[in-house]
Design a protein around this motif. Structure first.
Motif, PDB file in Angstrom:
ATOM      1  N   GLY A   1      -9.341   4.222  -8.368  1.00  0.00           N
ATOM      2  CA  GLY A   1      -8.511   4.686  -7.269  1.00  0.00           C
ATOM      3  C   GLY A   1      -9.048   5.847  -6.463  1.00  0.00           C
ATOM      4  O   GLY A   1      -8.362   6.324  -5.559  1.00  0.00           O
TER       5      GLY A   1
ATOM      6  N   TRP B   1     -14.195   3.753  -7.999  1.00  0.00           N
ATOM      7  CA  TRP B   1     -13.393   3.018  -7.018  1.00  0.00           C
ATOM      8  C   TRP B   1     -12.302   2.207  -7.697  1.00  0.00           C
ATOM      9  O   TRP B   1     -11.164   2.157  -7.225  1.00  0.00           O
TER      10      TRP B   1
ATOM     11  N   HIS C   1      -2.527  -3.103  -5.024  1.00  0.00           N
ATOM     12  CA  HIS C   1      -3.568  -3.514  -4.087  1.00  0.00           C
ATOM     13  C   HIS C   1      -2.909  -4.083  -2.838  1.00  0.00           C
ATOM     14  O   HIS C   1      -2.006  -4.906  -2.924  1.00  0.00           O
TER      15      HIS C   1
ATOM     16  N   GLY D   1      -8.925   4.945  -2.935  1.00  0.00           N
ATOM     17  CA  GLY D   1      -7.687   4.311  -2.517  1.00  0.00           C
ATOM     18  C   GLY D   1      -7.661   2.815  -2.788  1.00  0.00           C
ATOM     19  O   GLY D   1      -8.558   2.252  -3.412  1.00  0.00           O
ATOM     20  N   PRO D   2      -6.619   2.137  -2.302  1.00  0.00           N
ATOM     21  CA  PRO D   2      -6.503   0.693  -2.523  1.00  0.00           C
ATOM     22  C   PRO D   2      -7.699  -0.092  -1.994  1.00  0.00           C
ATOM     23  O   PRO D   2      -8.118  -1.081  -2.599  1.00  0.00           O
TER      24      PRO D   2
ATOM     25  N   ALA E   1      -4.606   2.345 -13.101  1.00  0.00           N
ATOM     26  CA  ALA E   1      -5.318   1.907 -11.894  1.00  0.00           C
ATOM     27  C   ALA E   1      -6.461   0.975 -12.258  1.00  0.00           C
ATOM     28  O   ALA E   1      -6.690  -0.041 -11.582  1.00  0.00           O
TER      29      ALA E   1
ATOM     30  N   THR F   1      -6.857  -3.007 -11.156  1.00  0.00           N
ATOM     31  CA  THR F   1      -8.051  -3.569 -10.529  1.00  0.00           C
ATOM     32  C   THR F   1      -8.597  -4.732 -11.346  1.00  0.00           C
ATOM     33  O   THR F   1      -9.043  -5.747 -10.791  1.00  0.00           O
TER      34      THR F   1
ATOM     35  N   VAL G   1      -1.595   1.553  -9.034  1.00  0.00           N
ATOM     36  CA  VAL G   1      -2.004   1.409  -7.643  1.00  0.00           C
ATOM     37  C   VAL G   1      -1.844  -0.045  -7.249  1.00  0.00           C
ATOM     38  O   VAL G   1      -2.513  -0.909  -7.784  1.00  0.00           O
TER      39      VAL G   1
ATOM     40  N   SER H   1       0.810  -1.211   0.000  1.00  0.00           N
ATOM     41  CA  SER H   1       0.000   0.000   0.000  1.00  0.00           C
ATOM     42  C   SER H   1       0.844   1.261   0.000  1.00  0.00           C
ATOM     43  O   SER H   1       0.364   2.329  -0.325  1.00  0.00           O
TER      44      SER H   1
ATOM     45  N   ALA I   1       0.714   3.317  -3.126  1.00  0.00           N
ATOM     46  CA  ALA I   1      -0.526   3.919  -3.601  1.00  0.00           C
ATOM     47  C   ALA I   1      -0.428   5.433  -3.568  1.00  0.00           C
ATOM     48  O   ALA I   1       0.170   6.013  -2.682  1.00  0.00           O
TER      49      ALA I   1
ATOM     50  N   THR J   1      -5.131   9.508  -1.650  1.00  0.00           N
ATOM     51  CA  THR J   1      -6.542   9.266  -1.928  1.00  0.00           C
ATOM     52  C   THR J   1      -7.273  10.589  -2.082  1.00  0.00           C
ATOM     53  O   THR J   1      -7.182  11.446  -1.225  1.00  0.00           O
TER      54      THR J   1
ATOM     55  N   GLN K   1     -10.395  -0.010  -4.518  1.00  0.00           N
ATOM     56  CA  GLN K   1     -10.136  -0.935  -5.627  1.00  0.00           C
ATOM     57  C   GLN K   1     -10.478  -2.370  -5.237  1.00  0.00           C
ATOM     58  O   GLN K   1     -11.096  -3.105  -6.005  1.00  0.00           O
TER      59      GLN K   1
END
Length: 731
Positions: free
Chosen positions: A484, A481, A83, A487-488, A525, A529, A81, A24, A27, A30, A491
């Protein structure tokens, strides 16, 4: 590859790659929780077959000690990003108890079996034995007989899947049925990308392709001619026909429910129920039932359930208490109670009340402010203690849940199916300002990185809301989402929503379409995901689509090969966990390594090799064992393919040291996964020897003996058995 080989059945267990794949710390910041949602991702053109450059693969150390190597994930390109352990959520069964999806509860194994590939005899019999033909069946049979292709058009829950199988069964020469991916385009069907076989019946369920109204008839004509040429039959199901198009070449038949009373009688009679039980159940069946509900109710009645009690959970009987609650005038606090329960289901009092209080703040603008003193006094009287108000709410129940010696209090709906009806009523009764507040509340909640239990509850609620309001869920939650904005954790929650949607037969194809769109987006991102989504239940349901998209991410320019490689390893893991076909991943990977041994160069080649190493070093999340080592014992059919993948990585000189260490680790684990490790080592050695060029075998033997020089006697014996098999392979 043939479609029936591409649409692999999946049978595997749920191991996973080493857990240090995502951090994280990588990342980006946010954005504010209430920031406006990102627009839908714009798909980009299909990548060229072999792009020249992707981003970096994991670095290769100069020397690896003997033992299992742990892959690490370097920092990705800007905007990527990582995860934070996203994938761990999906190894093994998705625990969605209390939510009802598809043909039963979310605890069913819908997400643990493939939705494509050859339909085995047991699956076909389960569909055909109790089948009741609707009035439109004969019209569809005639169209299929004359054209070899027919399209069934009808809403979700109208029995199109069973009807499609029954139609091909009525006309196909044999008893083989192949279910194709819903992502197949008309060009795929017409141009040979699907290898139709004579006498085989093909079914394409919930087709999601967007056809051009100008060329629709021409495209369908090509499909029809191709299927006819191969003397096969194809039934396609869809919810909507092509807008504004007149398709004359292939008939589109409106599909309707069969007589549900007849469906119930057939199922109960086949289960051996007494005639009076059958008649009572038929007389008590409520209006508004879906065919899946009738099947589920019949199963419960056949197991001894009283019809009058069973039917309370289905059709209009289940919805009536919820609808009656919403017919009365409700306070803002009561609206917030039910909305919170729909998304934060199963929480204790303290967590629930905290979430409810935050929601009340977000949705306050949707309610008029009291102006007069009388209105202010009335509002003050209504703002009672939250816990007292919850105790008076007929849609809120308190459940005591055992956890070992401890008991935990959880707030839930009185019946699990109330959740779906409550969300539908909320969507119908509350306007955009209210739902804007709900969106901002959930975004804030998810961005705060809640525990997995709360994330899963939010995901279940959004999956259920997708039934009446898919655009709302996609535009205001999933796309932002996944990109991003939360945030993680946002996702990973978007990924969880797709997993929950896979539990619903009517939403699984939609989930696939979303993930495919993200995988092809310009946004790294979204691609990240998508990779996570394909490593779980979505990949189990649609393995060919998952592998195709992950391999594309691995070799394409800027395709996030590290994320995709870990997702590919995770997919092997979850397939193994579910008892599905791990060859769905291993065969295309071996094919790619073999085909491009000479032609693939540069960074794409490095990315494919790195992905293969990641897959070979994936470990079972429960046992900690190497997945491919366990597969040599559990699924001997994969031995040849595993040997081919190993040959592909050992053939690469810069990676050979690391590959030898991983190969040694695999051999060292054979006694832990088998009672007959010697037999396993010999079979594995023959498979690798057959895949390696003859000149490469002696150097491999010498190098592996050096790696194993300090091993104990048992491991040394296994290494020698393995190498003897490698060296003695003919050819």
């Amino acid at each position: 590859m043939n479609e029936q080989h591409e649409e692999h059945s999946e049978h595997s267990a749920a191991p996973r790659p080493e857990p240090d794949a995502h951090h994280s710390d990588d990342a980006p910041d946010t954005p504010a929780a209430h920031a406006p949602p990102d627009p839908k991702p714009k798909p980009e053109p299909e990548p060229e077959p072999e792009p020249e450059l992707a981003s970096t693969v994991e670095p290769e150390p100069q020397q690896d000690p003997p033992g299992p190597a742990k892959p690490t994930a370097p920092a990705g390109p800007p905007g990527q990003v990582h995860h934070n352990n996203v994938n761990q959520y999906f190894y093994g069964e998705l625990n969605a108890s209390g939510a009802q999806f598809g043909l039963g509860t979310a605890g069913s194994d819908n997400a643990r079996r493939r939705a494509v590939g050859r339909l085995d005899a047991g699956e076909a019999d389960a569909i055909l034995a109790p089948y009741v033909k609707p009035a439109c069946f004969e019209r569809a049979v005639l169209a299929l007989e004359q054209d070899a292709v027919v399209v069934l058009v009808g809403p979700p829950g109208s029995g199109k899947r069973s009807g499609a199988v029954a139609l091909v069964d009525a006309l196909a020469d044999g008893s083989e049925y192949v279910v194709l991916s819903p992502g197949r385009s008309l060009d795929d069907l017409a141009s040979g990308k699907v290898a139709f076989e004579k006498g085989v019946g093909y079914v394409l369920l919930d087709r999601t392709g967007e056809d051009s109204s100008q060329t629709a008839d021409f495209d369908w004509r090509r499909v029809r001619d191709t299927v006819r040429e191969h003397d096969a039959h194809l039934v396609v199901t869809t919810v909507h026909p092509v807008d504004g198009a007149v398709v004359e070449s292939v008939r589109h038949v409106p599909w309707h429910l069969p007589d549900l009373t007849a469906v119930l009688r057939v199922r109960l009679a086949r289960a051996g129920c007494a005639e009076d039980t059958v008649e009572r159940a038929a007389a008590l069946m409520p209006e508004g039932c879906r065919i899946a509900e009738v099947a589920a109710a019949a199963g419960r009645i056949a197991c001894g359930g009283a019809p009058e009690e069973v039917w309370q959970d289905y059709g209009s009987s289940a919805a009536q208490p919820v609808r009656e609650w919403f017919l009365r005038e409700r306070t803002p606090q009561e609206w917030a109670e039910v909305t919170t329960l729909a998304f934060v289901n199963g929480a204790g009092y303290r967590d629930f009340e905290t979430c409810q209080e935050r929601l009340e703040g977000w949705v306050a603008p949707a309610f008029p402010e009291p102006v007069t003193e009388e209105e202010q006094s009335a509002a003050a009287r209504r703002a009672v203690d939250r816990r007292l108000s919850l105790s008076r709410n007929a849609l809120v129940a308190v459940e005591e849940r055992k956890n070992g010696a401890l008991t935990r209090t959880a707030l839930v709906f009185p019946h699990p199916q109330y959740r779906q009806w409550a969300l539908e009523e909320l969507w119908t009764k509350r306007s955009t300002p209210y739902w804007n507040g709900v969106r901002d509340w959930l975004t804030e909640l998810v961005a705060a990185q809640p525990g997995l239990g709360l994330q899963l509850s939010v995901a279940q609620g959004l999956a259920l809301l997708a039934r009446p309001a898919f655009d709302e869920v996609a535009d205001n939650y999933l796309h932002p989402w996944a990109g991003g904005t939360a945030g993680p954790a946002g996702q990973s929650t978007a990924t969880l929503v797709l997993q929950c949607m896979c539990l619903d037969e009517s939403l699984a194809a939609t989930a696939l379409g979303l993930a495919r769109g993200w995988a092809r987006s310009h946004d790294p991102a979204l691609r990240s995901t998508a990779a996570a989504a394909f490593s779980g239940a979505l990949g189990v349901r649609f393995p060919t689509d998952a592998v195709t998209n992950l391999l594309r991410l691995i070799v394409r320019r800027g395709g996030l090969p590290v994320d995709a490689a870990f997702a590919l390893a995770g997919l092997v893991a979850v397939l193994a966990e579910c008892g599905q076909d791990t060859g769905a991943v291993l065969r295309p990977l071996a094919y790619r390594l073999r085909r491009h041994r000479e032609t693939l160069t540069g960074q794409p080649k490095e990315n494919v090799l790195g992905a293969a190493m990641t897959v070979l070093r994936a470990r079972d999340a429960r046992t900690g064992r190497l997945v491919c080592a366990a597969l040599l014992e559990r699924d001997a059919r994969q031995t040849t393919t595993i040997g081919q993948v190993w040959a592909g990585v050992l053939d690469n000189l810069p990676r050979r040291g690391r590959a030898l260490a991983a190969l040694y680790a695999t051999l060292r684990e054979l006694p832990a996964v088998s009672e007959h490790p010697e037999r396993l080592a010999g079979r594995f050695g023959h498979a690798l020897g057959a895949a390696l060029p003859a000149d490469d075998r002696p150097p491999l033997a010498g190098a592996l003996r050096q790696v194993a020089a300090r091993a104990d006697e048992a491991v040394t014996d296994l290494v020698e058995i393995f190498l003897t098999a490698v060296l003695s392979t003919e050819g």
